[in-house]
Scaffold this motif. Structure first.
Motif, PDB file in Angstrom:
ATOM      1  N   GLY A  47      -6.353  -2.589  17.194  1.00  0.00           N
ATOM      2  CA  GLY A  47      -6.830  -1.373  16.542  1.00  0.00           C
ATOM      3  C   GLY A  47      -6.924  -1.511  15.036  1.00  0.00           C
ATOM      4  O   GLY A  47      -6.641  -2.561  14.462  1.00  0.00           O
ATOM      5  N   ILE A  48      -7.320  -0.407  14.409  1.00  0.00           N
ATOM      6  CA  ILE A  48      -7.549  -0.379  12.962  1.00  0.00           C
ATOM      7  C   ILE A  48      -6.492   0.502  12.306  1.00  0.00           C
ATOM      8  O   ILE A  48      -6.272   1.635  12.732  1.00  0.00           O
ATOM      9  N   ALA A  49      -5.844  -0.009  11.259  1.00  0.00           N
ATOM     10  CA  ALA A  49      -4.830   0.750  10.527  1.00  0.00           C
ATOM     11  C   ALA A  49      -5.418   1.422   9.289  1.00  0.00           C
ATOM     12  O   ALA A  49      -4.971   2.493   8.891  1.00  0.00           O
ATOM     13  N   GLU A  50      -6.429   0.795   8.680  1.00  0.00           N
ATOM     14  CA  GLU A  50      -7.047   1.335   7.460  1.00  0.00           C
ATOM     15  C   GLU A  50      -8.499   0.898   7.413  1.00  0.00           C
ATOM     16  O   GLU A  50      -8.832  -0.220   7.782  1.00  0.00           O
ATOM     17  N   TYR A  51      -9.353   1.818   6.937  1.00  0.00           N
ATOM     18  CA  TYR A  51     -10.785   1.488   6.891  1.00  0.00           C
ATOM     19  C   TYR A  51     -11.442   2.179   5.705  1.00  0.00           C
ATOM     20  O   TYR A  51     -11.636   3.380   5.701  1.00  0.00           O
ATOM     21  N   THR A  52     -11.731   1.390   4.667  1.00  0.00           N
ATOM     22  CA  THR A  52     -12.512   1.868   3.531  1.00  0.00           C
ATOM     23  C   THR A  52     -13.568   0.801   3.238  1.00  0.00           C
ATOM     24  O   THR A  52     -13.535  -0.280   3.826  1.00  0.00           O
ATOM     25  N   SER A  53     -14.462   1.083   2.320  1.00  0.00           N
ATOM     26  CA  SER A  53     -15.498   0.102   1.982  1.00  0.00           C
ATOM     27  C   SER A  53     -14.940  -1.072   1.175  1.00  0.00           C
ATOM     28  O   SER A  53     -15.603  -2.093   1.024  1.00  0.00           O
ATOM     29  N   GLU A  54     -13.686  -0.957   0.696  1.00  0.00           N
ATOM     30  CA  GLU A  54     -13.066  -2.040  -0.057  1.00  0.00           C
ATOM     31  C   GLU A  54     -11.906  -2.719   0.664  1.00  0.00           C
ATOM     32  O   GLU A  54     -11.452  -3.776   0.251  1.00  0.00           O
TER      33      GLU A  54
END
Length: 94
Positions: A47-54
């Motif tokens: 899974g994903i813990a954090e998702y930003t464009s950076e």
């Protein structure tokens, strides 16, 4: 974890060792592939813990994979694999 689950896990590990199959092929370990400066894929994620464009943090069995860069985006995701594109600057296993 039930007794049956523990026996299954031990048997899969033993078979993998006997046949010299890599852990990532058995679904035990993350497999990271970086293609150039713009594409990265992670197999056997959790899974994903954090998702930003950076910054994108992907959970794996033994921690997280942190990807830093510019214009990052997940271009493909299923239960087994995540593919990230953008300008990759740093990849770290935390």
């Amino acid at each position: 974890m039930s007794m049956g689950d523990m026996m299954k896990k031990k048997m899969v590990g033993t078979i993998g060792e006997t046949l010299s199959i890599p852990a990532e092929a058995l679904g035990n370990a993350a497999y990271i592939e970086i293609r150039g400066k713009n594409t990265l894929s992670v197999e056997n994620h959790r899974g994903i813990a954090e998702y930003t464009s950076e910054r994108i943090c992907i959970c794996v069995k033994r921690g997280q994979i942190s990807i830093e860069g510019n214009d990052l985006k997940i271009i493909c995701m299923n239960h087994r694999c995540i593919e990230v594109s953008g300008e990759l600057k740093r990849v770290e296993l935390e």
